[in-house]
Design a protein around this motif. Structure first.
Motif, PDB file in Angstrom:
ATOM      1  N   LYS A  97      12.901 -10.881 -17.998  1.00 29.77           N
ATOM      2  CA  LYS A  97      14.139 -10.736 -17.233  1.00 29.77           C
ATOM      3  C   LYS A  97      14.457 -12.063 -16.569  1.00 29.77           C
ATOM      4  N   LEU A  98      15.688 -12.503 -16.715  1.00 29.60           N
ATOM      5  CA  LEU A  98      16.114 -13.752 -16.103  1.00 29.60           C
ATOM      6  C   LEU A  98      17.594 -13.635 -15.746  1.00 29.60           C
ATOM      7  N   GLU A  99      17.863 -13.240 -14.498  1.00 27.68           N
ATOM      8  CA  GLU A  99      19.237 -13.076 -14.019  1.00 27.68           C
ATOM      9  C   GLU A  99      19.476 -14.032 -12.868  1.00 27.68           C
ATOM     10  N   ASP A 100      20.490 -14.877 -13.033  1.00 27.70           N
ATOM     11  CA  ASP A 100      20.803 -15.895 -12.036  1.00 27.70           C
ATOM     12  C   ASP A 100      21.059 -15.256 -10.672  1.00 27.70           C
ATOM     13  N   HIS A 101      20.432 -15.859  -9.644  1.00 28.88           N
ATOM     14  CA  HIS A 101      20.566 -15.397  -8.257  1.00 28.88           C
ATOM     15  C   HIS A 101      20.020 -13.996  -8.049  1.00 28.88           C
ATOM     16  N   ASP A 102      19.227 -13.513  -8.987  1.00 27.96           N
ATOM     17  CA  ASP A 102      18.683 -12.156  -8.833  1.00 27.96           C
ATOM     18  C   ASP A 102      17.150 -12.183  -8.967  1.00 27.96           C
ATOM     19  N   GLU A 103      16.632 -12.248 -10.221  1.00 31.21           N
ATOM     20  CA  GLU A 103      15.193 -12.091 -10.398  1.00 31.21           C
ATOM     21  C   GLU A 103      14.725 -12.745 -11.697  1.00 31.21           C
ATOM     22  N   LEU A 104      13.485 -13.239 -11.637  1.00 32.62           N
ATOM     23  CA  LEU A 104      12.762 -13.704 -12.818  1.00 32.62           C
ATOM     24  C   LEU A 104      11.581 -12.769 -13.015  1.00 32.62           C
ATOM     25  N   ALA A 105      11.406 -12.271 -14.236  1.00 29.02           N
ATOM     26  CA  ALA A 105      10.255 -11.429 -14.548  1.00 29.02           C
ATOM     27  C   ALA A 105       9.668 -11.903 -15.881  1.00 29.02           C
ATOM     28  N   PHE A 106       8.347 -11.940 -15.938  1.00 26.22           N
ATOM     29  CA  PHE A 106       7.700 -12.326 -17.189  1.00 26.22           C
ATOM     30  C   PHE A 106       6.332 -11.661 -17.281  1.00 26.22           C
ATOM     31  N   THR A 107       5.844 -11.585 -18.499  1.00 29.60           N
ATOM     32  CA  THR A 107       4.504 -11.042 -18.729  1.00 29.60           C
ATOM     33  C   THR A 107       3.612 -12.162 -19.258  1.00 29.60           C
ATOM     34  N   ALA A 108       2.322 -12.023 -19.008  1.00 30.31           N
ATOM     35  CA  ALA A 108       1.342 -12.999 -19.491  1.00 30.31           C
ATOM     36  C   ALA A 108       0.091 -12.249 -19.932  1.00 30.31           C
ATOM     37  N   GLU A 109      -0.170 -12.275 -21.237  1.00 31.10           N
ATOM     38  CA  GLU A 109      -1.394 -11.680 -21.761  1.00 31.10           C
ATOM     39  C   GLU A 109      -2.436 -12.784 -21.924  1.00 31.10           C
ATOM     40  N   VAL A 110      -3.632 -12.526 -21.429  1.00 29.72           N
ATOM     41  CA  VAL A 110      -4.660 -13.554 -21.474  1.00 29.72           C
ATOM     42  C   VAL A 110      -6.045 -12.918 -21.583  1.00 29.72           C
ATOM     43  N   ASP A 111      -6.941 -13.606 -22.276  1.00 27.41           N
ATOM     44  CA  ASP A 111      -8.339 -13.154 -22.337  1.00 27.41           C
ATOM     45  C   ASP A 111      -9.012 -13.434 -21.003  1.00 27.41           C
ATOM     46  N   VAL A 112      -9.889 -12.539 -20.596  1.00 21.06           N
ATOM     47  CA  VAL A 112     -10.625 -12.703 -19.341  1.00 21.06           C
ATOM     48  C   VAL A 112     -12.104 -12.472 -19.577  1.00 21.06           C
ATOM     49  N   ARG A 113     -12.900 -13.028 -18.685  1.00 18.16           N
ATOM     50  CA  ARG A 113     -14.328 -12.793 -18.776  1.00 18.16           C
ATOM     51  C   ARG A 113     -14.617 -11.349 -18.380  1.00 18.16           C
ATOM     52  N   PRO A 114     -15.452 -10.642 -19.147  1.00 20.19           N
ATOM     53  CA  PRO A 114     -15.743  -9.242 -18.816  1.00 20.19           C
ATOM     54  C   PRO A 114     -16.450  -9.132 -17.461  1.00 20.19           C
ATOM     55  N   LYS A 115     -16.242  -8.010 -16.797  1.00 13.64           N
ATOM     56  CA  LYS A 115     -16.891  -7.769 -15.509  1.00 13.64           C
ATOM     57  C   LYS A 115     -18.243  -7.093 -15.743  1.00 13.64           C
ATOM     58  N   PHE A 116     -19.290  -7.681 -15.161  1.00 19.86           N
ATOM     59  CA  PHE A 116     -20.626  -7.112 -15.322  1.00 19.86           C
ATOM     60  C   PHE A 116     -21.540  -7.718 -14.272  1.00 19.86           C
ATOM     61  N   GLU A 117     -22.747  -7.202 -14.184  1.00 20.21           N
ATOM     62  CA  GLU A 117     -23.755  -7.740 -13.278  1.00 20.21           C
ATOM     63  C   GLU A 117     -25.007  -8.097 -14.072  1.00 20.21           C
ATOM     64  N   VAL A 118     -25.708  -9.107 -13.602  1.00 19.64           N
ATOM     65  CA  VAL A 118     -26.963  -9.501 -14.231  1.00 19.64           C
ATOM     66  C   VAL A 118     -28.098  -8.914 -13.389  1.00 19.64           C
ATOM     67  N   LYS A 119     -28.672  -7.830 -13.872  1.00 19.18           N
ATOM     68  CA  LYS A 119     -29.639  -7.080 -13.066  1.00 19.18           C
ATOM     69  C   LYS A 119     -31.094  -7.330 -13.455  1.00 19.18           C
ATOM     70  N   ASP A 120     -31.340  -7.595 -14.704  1.00 11.67           N
ATOM     71  CA  ASP A 120     -32.727  -7.590 -15.184  1.00 11.67           C
ATOM     72  C   ASP A 120     -33.229  -8.981 -15.570  1.00 11.67           C
ATOM     73  N   TYR A 121     -32.930  -9.983 -14.728  1.00  5.98           N
ATOM     74  CA  TYR A 121     -33.373 -11.323 -15.100  1.00  5.98           C
ATOM     75  C   TYR A 121     -34.735 -11.670 -14.498  1.00  5.98           C
ATOM     76  N   LYS A 122     -35.219 -10.891 -13.539  1.00  8.56           N
ATOM     77  CA  LYS A 122     -36.503 -11.197 -12.918  1.00  8.56           C
ATOM     78  C   LYS A 122     -37.649 -10.550 -13.707  1.00  8.56           C
ATOM     79  N   GLY A 123     -38.731 -11.304 -13.835  1.00  3.84           N
ATOM     80  CA  GLY A 123     -39.927 -10.761 -14.473  1.00  3.84           C
ATOM     81  C   GLY A 123     -39.898 -10.734 -15.977  1.00  3.84           C
ATOM     82  N   ILE A 124     -39.017 -11.521 -16.603  1.00  7.28           N
ATOM     83  CA  ILE A 124     -39.001 -11.584 -18.066  1.00  7.28           C
ATOM     84  C   ILE A 124     -40.327 -12.179 -18.550  1.00  7.28           C
TER      85      ILE A 124
END
Length: 476
Positions: A97-124
């Motif tokens: 959407k691009l209307e003068d003196h009103d509003e700009l709207a846009f979408t952005a698709e992007v890769d992201v790093r997955p959300k996780f936790e590192v739990k089992d790194y001790k005692g390997i």
């Protein structure tokens, strides 16, 4: 600015950003100042034309398009930070959407790093080779040093294995000499069997000044595989004489006064090398087990980039070595399909390892200070054979400082994994790991996280392309 985030997959999101026109004032100011310097309007000096005349001169649509191209990258980056996303690579941007003196709207698709936790790194638990140095290994190393100080002395007797000769070789097929198959004054050690089949057997029992002819199959060159008559002429026969292993040799070969001190130093150095080899092996095993213990999805785009990077790196190495890819595959006894599979597997493992170490650095408050960055630059410069100043300048000019920062932090995260590992050698003895790296404050951790996300995509300094704007050009 209003922002909405839609999760398209665990590794990809869609940002919908809506901005009232009044919030684009800065973008329009920058655009008008830029256009005012480019256009020539009668009655106004360059850069002094008012906005209303610029609108009339270049067209209001062109002004809006230029302002949007300037605003979108800033708005996108602001939205990513606001939503605490770890964006990877370039987003696919579309103005909706691009209307003068009103509003700009846009979408952005992007890769992201997955959300996780590192739990089992001790005692390997990992198992490494023993670092114990035996007397036999010390003597073998001293023997290698002794070989370096050996001398060759001529002898007058039949040739035996181990003798060092100076020989000429020539070949003929059906009595016709092969001019390109001949060497003169070649140094050869009898018994090594490193040349032609049958040469060593022919040489044994000969003496200096002797000449013999034998049949063999030629290897290499234009006549490879051809059976020929090869004539060998012996010019000299010498034996290797080794110095006595005494204090005099220790003083000749080292800074030590006695052979006992030399042996002690050899043992110490070998122990240090084996200790480093232990830790290197433990590090590799611990990382492999850590990767196996964490199950996370990987963005295809990031994996593909890593595959391409590895492929290009190999092709450059082959080109520098004068080898073709076909010759390389043949030497490795691999098919094209096996090579591609190995490349993909390695790339996925590397990307996953990077994500895990980045996340661990965040969870454990790890970062890098200026001294650690300087040491990293120094070490890399030594490996590459350039000066640290040259490499530092290159990193700054190519906007790769954040990549270096991330490499240092990932290294510290791996040091932490190793410090918490249970390491034993093949004899069941405990191997002490290195000390645990230190932590840092929250601000530093936040910077580490941002740098890690930026470096993972290796897109520092790049900006998203805009689809749907009137100019059709990349947003600047």
């Amino acid at each position: 600015m209003k922002t909405d985030v839609e999760e398209l997959s665990p590794t990809r999101v869609k940002l919908t950003i809506e901005v009232p026109f009044e919030e684009l004032e800065h973008a329009f100011d920058v655009t008008y100042k830029s256009l005012a310097k480019q256009v020539r309007i009668k009655g106004f000096r360059p850069g002094k034309a008012p906005a209303r005349l610029i609108d009339r001169y270049v067209g209001r649509g062109a002004v809006i398009s230029e302002a949007v191209n300037h605003a979108v990258p800033e708005l996108y980056n602001e939205a990513v930070q606001k939503e605490e996303l770890f964006a990877l690579g370039q987003p696919d941007v579309e103005v909706t959407k691009l209307e003068d003196h009103d509003e700009l709207a846009f979408t952005a698709e992007v890769d992201v790093r997955p959300k996780f936790e590192v739990k089992d790194y001790k005692g390997i638990a990992v198992t490494v080779d023993s670092a114990e140095v035996t007397d036999e290994q010390v003597e073998e190393q001293v023997g290698t040093l002794r070989e370096r100080f050996s001398t060759l002395t001529g002898v007058e007797r039949p040739i035996e294995d181990g003798d060092h000769l100076s020989i000429d070789l020539s070949a003929a097929v059906d009595g016709e000499p092969l001019e390109d198959v001949a060497v003169s004054g070649y140094s050869y050690e009898v018994g090594t069997n490193t040349m032609l089949e049958g040469l060593d057997e022919t040489l044994r029992g000969m003496a200096a000044g002797g000449e013999e002819t034998f049949k063999t199959t030629l290897v290499g060159g234009e006549h490879e595989g051809t059976e020929a008559d090869v004539t060998v002429t012996v010019h000299s026969v010498k034996v290797k004489e080794l110095p006595e292993l005494d204090d005099e040799f220790a003083q000749l070969a080292s800074e030590f006064d006695t052979i006992g001190e030399l042996r002690d130093d050899v043992r110490k150095r070998m122990g240090e090398v084996r200790r480093l080899q232990q830790l290197s092996s433990a590090r590799d095993q611990a990382l492999e087990k850590l990767i196996e213990s964490v199950d996370i999805p990987l963005p295809d785009s990031v994996v593909d980039e890593e595959v391409d990077r590895r492929r290009q790196s190999l092709e450059q190495q082959l080109a520098q070595s004068g080898l073709t890819k076909e010759a390389y595959l043949e030497s490795q006894e691999k098919t094209e399909e096996e090579f591609d599979e190995e490349l993909s597997t390695g790339a996925r493992s590397a990307v996953k390892a990077g994500f895990i170490l980045d996340q661990l650095a965040i969870e454990e408050n790890l970062t890098a200070d200026q001294g650690e960055l300087s040491q990293y630059v120094f070490d890399q410069a030594q490996r590459m054979g350039v000066s640290p100043d040259q490499l530092a300048q290159h990193l700054v000019e190519s906007n790769q400082i954040r990549v270096a920062f991330t490499e240092v932090v990932r290294g510290k995260a791996m040091d932490l994994v190793l410090a918490e590992a249970v390491i034993t050698d093949e004899d069941g003895k405990t191997v002490e790991p290195p000390e645990r790296p230190g932590a840092s404050d929250e601000r530093a951790v936040e910077e580490a996280a941002k740098a890690a996300a930026a470096a993972a995509a290796e897109t520092a300094g790049e900006e998203p392309a805009v689809e749907g704007s009137e100019s059709g050009e990349d947003a600047k």
